[in-house]
Design a protein around this motif. Structure first.
Motif, PDB file in Angstrom:
ATOM      1  N   LEU A   5     -11.695  -1.601   1.252  1.00  0.00           N
ATOM      2  CA  LEU A   5     -10.938  -0.584   0.811  1.00  0.00           C
ATOM      3  C   LEU A   5     -10.595   0.290   2.192  1.00  0.00           C
ATOM      4  O   LEU A   5     -10.625   1.643   1.994  1.00  0.00           O
ATOM      5  CB  LEU A   5     -11.364   0.156  -0.257  1.00  0.00           C
ATOM      6  N   ARG A   7      -8.850   2.417   4.934  1.00  0.00           N
ATOM      7  CA  ARG A   7      -7.818   3.158   4.902  1.00  0.00           C
ATOM      8  C   ARG A   7      -7.530   4.064   6.170  1.00  0.00           C
ATOM      9  O   ARG A   7      -8.329   4.172   6.927  1.00  0.00           O
ATOM     10  CB  ARG A   7      -7.631   4.303   3.948  1.00  0.00           C
ATOM     11  N   ASP A 293       0.808  -1.143  -4.259  1.00  0.00           N
ATOM     12  CA  ASP A 293      -0.114  -2.383  -3.479  1.00  0.00           C
ATOM     13  C   ASP A 293      -1.399  -1.835  -3.510  1.00  0.00           C
ATOM     14  O   ASP A 293      -2.458  -2.571  -3.866  1.00  0.00           O
ATOM     15  CB  ASP A 293       0.588  -2.893  -2.173  1.00  0.00           C
ATOM     16  N   ARG A 294      -1.727  -0.795  -2.919  1.00  0.00           N
ATOM     17  CA  ARG A 294      -2.922  -0.430  -2.713  1.00  0.00           C
ATOM     18  C   ARG A 294      -3.792   0.018  -4.096  1.00  0.00           C
ATOM     19  O   ARG A 294      -4.808   0.121  -4.079  1.00  0.00           O
ATOM     20  CB  ARG A 294      -2.814   0.830  -1.846  1.00  0.00           C
ATOM     21  N   GLN A 297      -5.598  -2.719  -5.595  1.00  0.00           N
ATOM     22  CA  GLN A 297      -6.833  -2.881  -5.040  1.00  0.00           C
ATOM     23  C   GLN A 297      -7.662  -2.130  -5.101  1.00  0.00           C
ATOM     24  O   GLN A 297      -8.970  -2.452  -5.551  1.00  0.00           O
ATOM     25  CB  GLN A 297      -6.666  -3.208  -3.253  1.00  0.00           C
ATOM     26  N   THR A 315      -5.864   8.060  -8.170  1.00  0.00           N
ATOM     27  CA  THR A 315      -5.741   8.104  -7.047  1.00  0.00           C
ATOM     28  C   THR A 315      -5.776   9.112  -6.095  1.00  0.00           C
ATOM     29  O   THR A 315      -5.872   9.463  -4.967  1.00  0.00           O
ATOM     30  CB  THR A 315      -4.557   6.964  -6.482  1.00  0.00           C
ATOM     31  N   LEU A 351      -3.921   6.074  -0.379  1.00  0.00           N
ATOM     32  CA  LEU A 351      -3.452   4.868  -1.527  1.00  0.00           C
ATOM     33  C   LEU A 351      -2.129   4.704  -2.075  1.00  0.00           C
ATOM     34  O   LEU A 351      -1.544   3.860  -2.298  1.00  0.00           O
ATOM     35  CB  LEU A 351      -4.600   5.036  -2.677  1.00  0.00           C
TER      36      LEU A 351
END
Length: 387
Positions: A5, A7, A293-294, A297, A315, A351
Protein backbone atom coordinates in the motif's frame (compact mmCIF):
# COMPACT_ATOMS: atom_id res chain seq x y z
CA UNK A 1 0.80 -7.02 5.21
CA UNK A 2 0.63 -3.44 4.10
CA UNK A 3 3.88 -3.20 2.14
CA UNK A 4 1.85 -3.13 -1.06
CA UNK A 5 0.00 0.00 0.00
CA UNK A 6 2.74 2.47 -0.88
CA UNK A 7 1.34 5.83 -1.75
CA UNK A 8 2.56 8.97 -3.43
CA UNK A 9 1.81 12.40 -2.07
CA UNK A 10 1.90 15.11 -4.69
CA UNK A 11 2.39 18.82 -4.12
CA UNK A 12 3.27 20.73 -7.25
CA UNK A 13 6.19 19.00 -8.90
CA UNK A 14 7.46 17.56 -5.63
CA UNK A 15 6.68 13.93 -4.82
CA UNK A 16 7.12 11.88 -1.68
CA UNK A 17 7.12 8.08 -1.79
CA UNK A 18 5.57 6.59 1.29
CA UNK A 19 7.25 3.30 2.26
CA UNK A 20 5.43 0.35 3.76
CA UNK A 21 6.22 -1.12 7.15
CA UNK A 22 5.89 -4.34 9.09
CA UNK A 23 2.65 -4.71 11.00
CA UNK A 24 2.07 -6.89 14.03
CA UNK A 25 -1.40 -8.48 13.64
CA UNK A 26 -2.16 -8.29 17.35
CA UNK A 27 -1.23 -5.92 20.14
CA UNK A 28 -1.41 -2.17 20.51
CA UNK A 29 -0.29 -1.19 17.00
CA UNK A 30 3.28 -0.30 17.88
CA UNK A 31 6.27 -1.58 15.94
CA UNK A 32 8.57 -4.25 17.40
CA UNK A 33 11.50 -1.82 17.52
CA UNK A 34 9.56 0.58 19.74
CA UNK A 35 9.55 3.34 17.13
CA UNK A 36 7.00 4.40 14.58
CA UNK A 37 3.65 6.09 14.91
CA UNK A 38 1.79 6.78 18.10
CA UNK A 39 -1.84 5.68 17.91
CA UNK A 40 -4.39 6.50 20.59
CA UNK A 41 -7.78 4.88 20.07
CA UNK A 42 -10.64 4.77 20.62
CA UNK A 43 -11.21 7.19 23.53
CA UNK A 44 -9.99 10.63 24.49
CA UNK A 45 -6.59 11.09 26.10
CA UNK A 46 -5.35 11.49 29.62
CA UNK A 47 -2.10 13.01 30.87
CA UNK A 48 -0.48 9.59 30.72
CA UNK A 49 -1.59 9.01 27.14
CA UNK A 50 -0.45 12.37 25.83
CA UNK A 51 2.94 13.23 27.31
CA UNK A 52 4.68 16.38 26.24
CA UNK A 53 6.01 15.80 22.74
CA UNK A 54 8.43 18.12 21.03
CA UNK A 55 9.04 15.90 18.02
CA UNK A 56 5.49 14.87 17.13
CA UNK A 57 2.53 16.77 15.76
CA UNK A 58 -0.63 16.36 17.78
CA UNK A 59 -3.60 15.74 15.51
CA UNK A 60 -7.15 15.01 16.67
CA UNK A 61 -9.51 12.62 14.90
CA UNK A 62 -13.12 13.53 15.68
CA UNK A 63 -15.53 10.79 14.65
CA UNK A 64 -18.50 9.01 16.25
CA UNK A 65 -17.30 6.01 18.24
CA UNK A 66 -20.68 5.57 19.91
CA UNK A 67 -24.25 6.04 18.75
CA UNK A 68 -25.88 5.22 15.42
CA UNK A 69 -22.83 6.09 13.30
CA UNK A 70 -20.27 4.32 15.48
CA UNK A 71 -19.51 1.69 12.83
CA UNK A 72 -18.65 4.37 10.30
CA UNK A 73 -16.50 6.25 12.81
CA UNK A 74 -14.65 3.06 13.75
CA UNK A 75 -14.00 2.31 10.09
CA UNK A 76 -12.46 5.76 9.59
CA UNK A 77 -10.42 5.40 12.78
CA UNK A 78 -9.14 2.00 11.63
CA UNK A 79 -8.13 3.52 8.31
CA UNK A 80 -6.10 6.23 10.03
CA UNK A 81 -4.32 3.51 11.99
CA UNK A 82 -3.54 1.70 8.76
CA UNK A 83 -2.11 4.85 7.22
CA UNK A 84 0.11 5.50 10.22
CA UNK A 85 1.43 1.96 10.26
CA UNK A 86 1.73 1.78 6.51
CA UNK A 87 3.87 4.88 6.30
CA UNK A 88 5.81 4.31 9.50
CA UNK A 89 5.11 7.92 10.46
CA UNK A 90 7.19 8.83 13.49
CA UNK A 91 6.27 12.51 13.69
CA UNK A 92 2.50 12.20 14.23
CA UNK A 93 0.42 11.53 17.32
CA UNK A 94 -3.19 11.03 16.29
CA UNK A 95 -5.77 10.77 19.06
CA UNK A 96 -9.39 9.74 18.50
CA UNK A 97 -12.17 11.71 20.21
CA UNK A 98 -15.73 10.40 20.25
CA UNK A 99 -18.27 12.88 18.89
CA UNK A 100 -21.12 10.53 19.82
CA UNK A 101 -21.50 12.26 23.16
CA UNK A 102 -21.30 15.75 21.68
CA UNK A 103 -19.06 17.18 18.98
CA UNK A 104 -18.43 20.43 20.84
CA UNK A 105 -17.28 18.62 23.97
CA UNK A 106 -15.00 16.37 21.92
CA UNK A 107 -13.48 19.39 20.20
CA UNK A 108 -12.98 21.17 23.51
CA UNK A 109 -11.01 18.21 24.86
CA UNK A 110 -8.98 18.01 21.67
CA UNK A 111 -8.04 21.68 21.85
CA UNK A 112 -7.22 21.48 25.55
CA UNK A 113 -4.93 18.53 24.84
CA UNK A 114 -2.85 20.64 22.50
CA UNK A 115 -3.94 19.28 19.11
CA UNK A 116 -3.13 21.70 16.29
CA UNK A 117 -5.20 20.08 13.52
CA UNK A 118 -8.59 18.36 13.59
CA UNK A 119 -9.53 15.58 11.17
CA UNK A 120 -13.32 15.54 11.23
CA UNK A 121 -16.08 15.74 12.16
CA UNK A 122 -17.99 13.27 10.02
CA UNK A 123 -21.38 14.99 9.89
CA UNK A 124 -22.03 18.50 8.62
CA UNK A 125 -24.36 19.19 11.56
CA UNK A 126 -21.38 18.84 13.89
CA UNK A 127 -19.09 21.25 12.07
CA UNK A 128 -20.48 24.36 13.77
CA UNK A 129 -19.99 22.98 17.28
CA UNK A 130 -16.44 21.88 16.51
CA UNK A 131 -15.57 25.14 14.79
CA UNK A 132 -16.80 27.14 17.78
CA UNK A 133 -14.06 25.51 19.85
CA UNK A 134 -11.36 25.31 17.19
CA UNK A 135 -11.49 28.76 15.62
CA UNK A 136 -10.54 30.59 18.81
CA UNK A 137 -7.44 28.41 19.04
CA UNK A 138 -6.57 28.84 15.32
CA UNK A 139 -6.97 25.09 14.74
CA UNK A 140 -8.24 24.23 11.24
CA UNK A 141 -10.65 21.40 10.43
CA UNK A 142 -10.49 18.85 7.63
CA UNK A 143 -14.05 17.54 7.71
CA UNK A 144 -15.16 14.25 6.18
CA UNK A 145 -18.48 15.83 5.20
CA UNK A 146 -19.25 16.40 1.51
CA UNK A 147 -21.39 19.49 2.13
CA UNK A 148 -19.68 22.50 0.60
CA UNK A 149 -21.88 24.92 2.56
CA UNK A 150 -19.78 24.28 5.69
CA UNK A 151 -16.51 25.10 3.89
CA UNK A 152 -14.57 28.10 5.14
CA UNK A 153 -10.98 29.30 5.04
CA UNK A 154 -10.45 27.20 8.19
CA UNK A 155 -12.87 24.34 7.38
CA UNK A 156 -11.75 22.11 4.53
CA UNK A 157 -14.29 19.73 3.00
CA UNK A 158 -12.67 16.41 2.13
CA UNK A 159 -15.78 14.36 1.26
CA UNK A 160 -16.73 13.36 -2.27
CA UNK A 161 -18.83 16.32 -3.41
CA UNK A 162 -21.90 15.21 -5.44
CA UNK A 163 -21.97 18.43 -7.46
CA UNK A 164 -18.52 17.64 -8.83
CA UNK A 165 -19.70 14.18 -9.88
CA UNK A 166 -22.69 15.68 -11.70
CA UNK A 167 -20.61 18.29 -13.53
CA UNK A 168 -18.07 15.69 -14.64
CA UNK A 169 -20.79 13.38 -15.99
CA UNK A 170 -22.74 16.16 -17.71
CA UNK A 171 -19.62 17.39 -19.46
CA UNK A 172 -18.77 13.87 -20.59
CA UNK A 173 -22.31 13.37 -21.92
CA UNK A 174 -22.11 16.65 -23.86
CA UNK A 175 -18.76 15.60 -25.30
CA UNK A 176 -20.54 12.44 -26.48
CA UNK A 177 -23.26 14.45 -28.22
CA UNK A 178 -25.91 15.12 -25.55
CA UNK A 179 -27.71 18.44 -25.92
CA UNK A 180 -31.17 18.30 -24.30
CA UNK A 181 -31.37 17.21 -20.67
CA UNK A 182 -34.10 16.25 -18.24
CA UNK A 183 -33.56 15.90 -14.50
CA UNK A 184 -35.15 13.48 -12.07
CA UNK A 185 -34.16 14.41 -8.51
CA UNK A 186 -35.53 13.93 -4.99
CA UNK A 187 -36.85 16.78 -2.92
CA UNK A 188 -34.44 17.91 -0.24
CA UNK A 189 -30.85 18.99 0.07
CA UNK A 190 -29.22 16.34 -2.13
CA UNK A 191 -31.72 16.89 -4.92
CA UNK A 192 -31.34 20.66 -4.71
CA UNK A 193 -27.56 20.47 -4.92
CA UNK A 194 -27.40 18.03 -7.81
CA UNK A 195 -30.16 19.79 -9.77
CA UNK A 196 -28.46 23.18 -9.46
CA UNK A 197 -25.10 21.69 -10.48
CA UNK A 198 -26.60 19.95 -13.51
CA UNK A 199 -28.49 23.03 -14.67
CA UNK A 200 -25.40 25.23 -14.42
CA UNK A 201 -23.17 22.68 -16.19
CA UNK A 202 -25.63 22.14 -19.05
CA UNK A 203 -26.22 25.84 -19.64
CA UNK A 204 -22.48 26.59 -19.47
CA UNK A 205 -21.95 24.20 -22.39
CA UNK A 206 -24.82 25.57 -24.50
CA UNK A 207 -27.25 22.73 -23.78
CA UNK A 208 -30.84 22.99 -22.66
CA UNK A 209 -32.88 21.77 -19.70
CA UNK A 210 -36.14 20.40 -21.08
CA UNK A 211 -37.79 19.34 -17.83
CA UNK A 212 -37.12 18.87 -14.12
CA UNK A 213 -39.23 16.49 -12.05
CA UNK A 214 -38.89 16.31 -8.26
CA UNK A 215 -40.32 13.62 -6.00
CA UNK A 216 -40.41 12.28 -2.47
CA UNK A 217 -37.96 9.47 -1.83
CA UNK A 218 -40.24 6.48 -2.14
CA UNK A 219 -40.90 3.93 -4.83
CA UNK A 220 -44.28 5.23 -5.99
CA UNK A 221 -43.20 8.85 -6.18
CA UNK A 222 -40.12 8.32 -8.33
CA UNK A 223 -42.03 6.06 -10.72
CA UNK A 224 -44.72 8.73 -11.15
CA UNK A 225 -42.07 11.39 -11.70
CA UNK A 226 -40.36 9.24 -14.33
CA UNK A 227 -43.66 8.70 -16.12
CA UNK A 228 -44.24 12.45 -16.17
CA UNK A 229 -40.80 12.91 -17.74
CA UNK A 230 -41.53 10.24 -20.33
CA UNK A 231 -44.78 11.98 -21.25
CA UNK A 232 -42.95 15.29 -21.64
CA UNK A 233 -40.29 13.97 -24.05
CA UNK A 234 -37.95 16.20 -26.06
CA UNK A 235 -34.74 15.21 -24.26
CA UNK A 236 -31.84 12.96 -25.19
CA UNK A 237 -30.33 12.55 -21.71
CA UNK A 238 -31.83 12.09 -18.24
CA UNK A 239 -29.99 12.68 -14.96
CA UNK A 240 -31.37 10.43 -12.20
CA UNK A 241 -29.88 12.00 -9.09
CA UNK A 242 -30.58 9.25 -6.62
CA UNK A 243 -29.53 5.85 -5.32
CA UNK A 244 -28.98 2.80 -7.50
CA UNK A 245 -32.15 1.19 -6.16
CA UNK A 246 -34.42 4.09 -7.07
CA UNK A 247 -32.65 4.71 -10.37
CA UNK A 248 -33.33 1.10 -11.33
CA UNK A 249 -37.04 1.65 -10.65
CA UNK A 250 -37.21 4.81 -12.74
CA UNK A 251 -35.13 3.79 -15.75
CA UNK A 252 -37.64 1.30 -17.26
CA UNK A 253 -40.21 4.12 -17.34
CA UNK A 254 -37.81 6.26 -19.38
CA UNK A 255 -36.50 3.82 -21.99
CA UNK A 256 -36.83 0.27 -23.20
CA UNK A 257 -33.96 -2.16 -22.75
CA UNK A 258 -31.64 -1.96 -25.73
CA UNK A 259 -32.66 1.57 -26.77
CA UNK A 260 -29.80 4.01 -27.29
CA UNK A 261 -31.78 7.08 -26.17
CA UNK A 262 -32.39 8.67 -23.86
CA UNK A 263 -28.99 8.28 -22.24
CA UNK A 264 -29.21 7.71 -18.49
CA UNK A 265 -26.66 9.45 -16.28
CA UNK A 266 -26.28 9.44 -12.50
CA UNK A 267 -24.14 10.51 -9.59
CA UNK A 268 -21.45 9.16 -7.26
CA UNK A 269 -24.19 7.27 -5.39
CA UNK A 270 -23.97 4.60 -8.11
CA UNK A 271 -20.36 3.77 -7.36
CA UNK A 272 -19.83 0.09 -6.45
CA UNK A 273 -23.56 -0.63 -6.76
CA UNK A 274 -23.49 -3.94 -8.60
CA UNK A 275 -27.28 -4.15 -8.64
CA UNK A 276 -27.23 -1.70 -11.57
CA UNK A 277 -25.49 -4.30 -13.70
CA UNK A 278 -28.59 -6.50 -13.71
CA UNK A 279 -31.05 -3.84 -14.95
CA UNK A 280 -31.26 -3.89 -18.77
CA UNK A 281 -32.64 -0.35 -19.04
CA UNK A 282 -29.60 0.97 -17.12
CA UNK A 283 -27.24 -0.50 -19.70
CA UNK A 284 -24.74 2.09 -21.07
CA UNK A 285 -25.60 4.57 -18.34
CA UNK A 286 -22.82 6.88 -17.13
CA UNK A 287 -21.79 8.28 -13.77
CA UNK A 288 -18.65 9.88 -12.32
CA UNK A 289 -16.88 8.97 -9.10
CA UNK A 290 -13.42 9.03 -7.60
CA UNK A 291 -11.10 6.30 -8.97
CA UNK A 292 -11.78 2.92 -7.45
CA UNK A 293 -8.61 0.92 -8.12
CA UNK A 294 -6.78 1.90 -4.95
CA UNK A 295 -9.88 1.37 -2.85
CA UNK A 296 -10.06 -2.28 -3.86
CA UNK A 297 -6.48 -2.81 -2.72
CA UNK A 298 -7.12 -0.85 0.47
CA UNK A 299 -10.29 -2.84 1.22
CA UNK A 300 -8.44 -6.13 0.85
CA UNK A 301 -5.73 -5.08 3.29
CA UNK A 302 -8.28 -3.60 5.67
CA UNK A 303 -10.21 -6.86 5.77
CA UNK A 304 -7.01 -8.81 6.40
CA UNK A 305 -6.31 -6.75 9.48
CA UNK A 306 -9.76 -6.02 10.90
CA UNK A 307 -11.77 -9.00 9.66
CA UNK A 308 -14.42 -7.03 7.80
CA UNK A 309 -14.86 -4.75 4.82
CA UNK A 310 -14.45 -1.01 5.40
CA UNK A 311 -17.08 1.58 4.70
CA UNK A 312 -16.31 3.35 1.42
CA UNK A 313 -15.82 6.61 3.29
CA UNK A 314 -12.97 5.09 5.33
CA UNK A 315 -10.49 6.08 2.64
CA UNK A 316 -10.96 9.67 3.75
CA UNK A 317 -9.35 8.78 7.07
CA UNK A 318 -6.41 7.14 5.33
CA UNK A 319 -5.95 10.05 2.94
CA UNK A 320 -6.25 12.61 5.75
CA UNK A 321 -3.20 11.03 7.37
CA UNK A 322 -1.29 11.12 4.07
CA UNK A 323 -2.17 14.77 3.68
CA UNK A 324 -1.10 15.53 7.24
CA UNK A 325 2.26 13.89 6.59
CA UNK A 326 2.66 16.08 3.54
CA UNK A 327 1.98 19.16 5.68
CA UNK A 328 4.61 18.19 8.25
CA UNK A 329 7.37 18.89 5.76
CA UNK A 330 6.71 22.61 6.28
CA UNK A 331 5.11 22.56 9.72
CA UNK A 332 7.11 22.57 12.96
CA UNK A 333 5.71 20.44 15.84
CA UNK A 334 4.04 22.43 18.58
CA UNK A 335 3.18 25.37 16.34
CA UNK A 336 0.02 26.42 14.52
CA UNK A 337 -0.41 25.03 11.02
CA UNK A 338 0.97 27.73 8.69
CA UNK A 339 -1.65 29.51 6.63
CA UNK A 340 -1.78 28.40 3.02
CA UNK A 341 -0.27 24.94 3.42
CA UNK A 342 -3.60 23.26 2.75
CA UNK A 343 -4.29 25.19 -0.45
CA UNK A 344 -1.44 24.01 -2.63
CA UNK A 345 -2.50 24.26 -6.29
CA UNK A 346 -0.85 20.95 -7.11
CA UNK A 347 -2.88 19.04 -4.54
CA UNK A 348 -1.91 15.55 -3.47
CA UNK A 349 -2.54 11.97 -4.53
CA UNK A 350 -4.28 9.60 -2.13
CA UNK A 351 -6.38 6.46 -2.29
CA UNK A 352 -9.24 8.41 -3.85
CA UNK A 353 -7.12 10.09 -6.50
CA UNK A 354 -5.98 13.68 -6.70
CA UNK A 355 -7.51 16.34 -4.46
CA UNK A 356 -6.70 19.97 -3.77
CA UNK A 357 -8.34 22.44 -1.44
CA UNK A 358 -9.46 25.76 -2.83
CA UNK A 359 -9.12 28.95 -0.82
CA UNK A 360 -12.80 28.71 0.17
CA UNK A 361 -12.18 25.31 1.80
CA UNK A 362 -13.86 23.14 -0.86
CA UNK A 363 -11.91 20.04 -1.84
CA UNK A 364 -11.71 19.71 -5.62
CA UNK A 365 -11.31 16.14 -6.90
CA UNK A 366 -10.57 14.52 -10.22
CA UNK A 367 -13.14 11.85 -11.10
CA UNK A 368 -13.46 9.07 -13.63
CA UNK A 369 -16.55 8.33 -15.69
CA UNK A 370 -17.84 4.76 -15.63
CA UNK A 371 -20.29 3.05 -17.93
CA UNK A 372 -22.78 0.42 -16.82
CA UNK A 373 -22.33 -2.72 -18.89
CA UNK A 374 -23.59 -6.26 -18.94
CA UNK A 375 -22.26 -7.48 -15.60
CA UNK A 376 -19.35 -5.05 -15.39
CA UNK A 377 -18.53 -1.36 -14.95
CA UNK A 378 -16.12 0.08 -17.52
CA UNK A 379 -14.07 3.25 -17.12
CA UNK A 380 -14.79 5.24 -20.28
CA UNK A 381 -13.00 8.43 -19.21
CA UNK A 382 -10.14 8.04 -16.68
CA UNK A 383 -9.68 10.56 -13.88
CA UNK A 384 -6.95 13.10 -14.64
CA UNK A 385 -3.78 12.44 -12.68
CA UNK A 386 -3.15 16.12 -11.98
CA UNK A 387 -4.88 19.51 -12.09
Amino acid sequence: MFGNLKRILVAGAVTLLMAGCTVIPDGDGSRPDGGGPVITQPTGPSDAVLPEDEGRHRVALLVPMSGSNADVGQSIANATTMALLDTGAENLRITTYDTGGGAGAAASRAIADGNRLILGPLQRDNVGAVLAQARAADVPLITFSNDTTVARNDVFVMGHVPEQSVVRTVNFAIDEGARHFAILAPRGDYGNRTTSAAEAAVLARGGSIVDVQRYDRNNTSIISAAERLAAQGGYDTVLIADSARLAALAAPRLKDAGDDLPSIIGTELWSRQDSLLTVPSMRNGWFAAVPDDRFRQFASSYESRFGEQPFRIATLGYDAVLLTLRLTRDWRPGTDLPAGLLTDDGGFLGLDGVIRFQSNGVGERTMEVRQIGNGVFTVVSPAPTSF
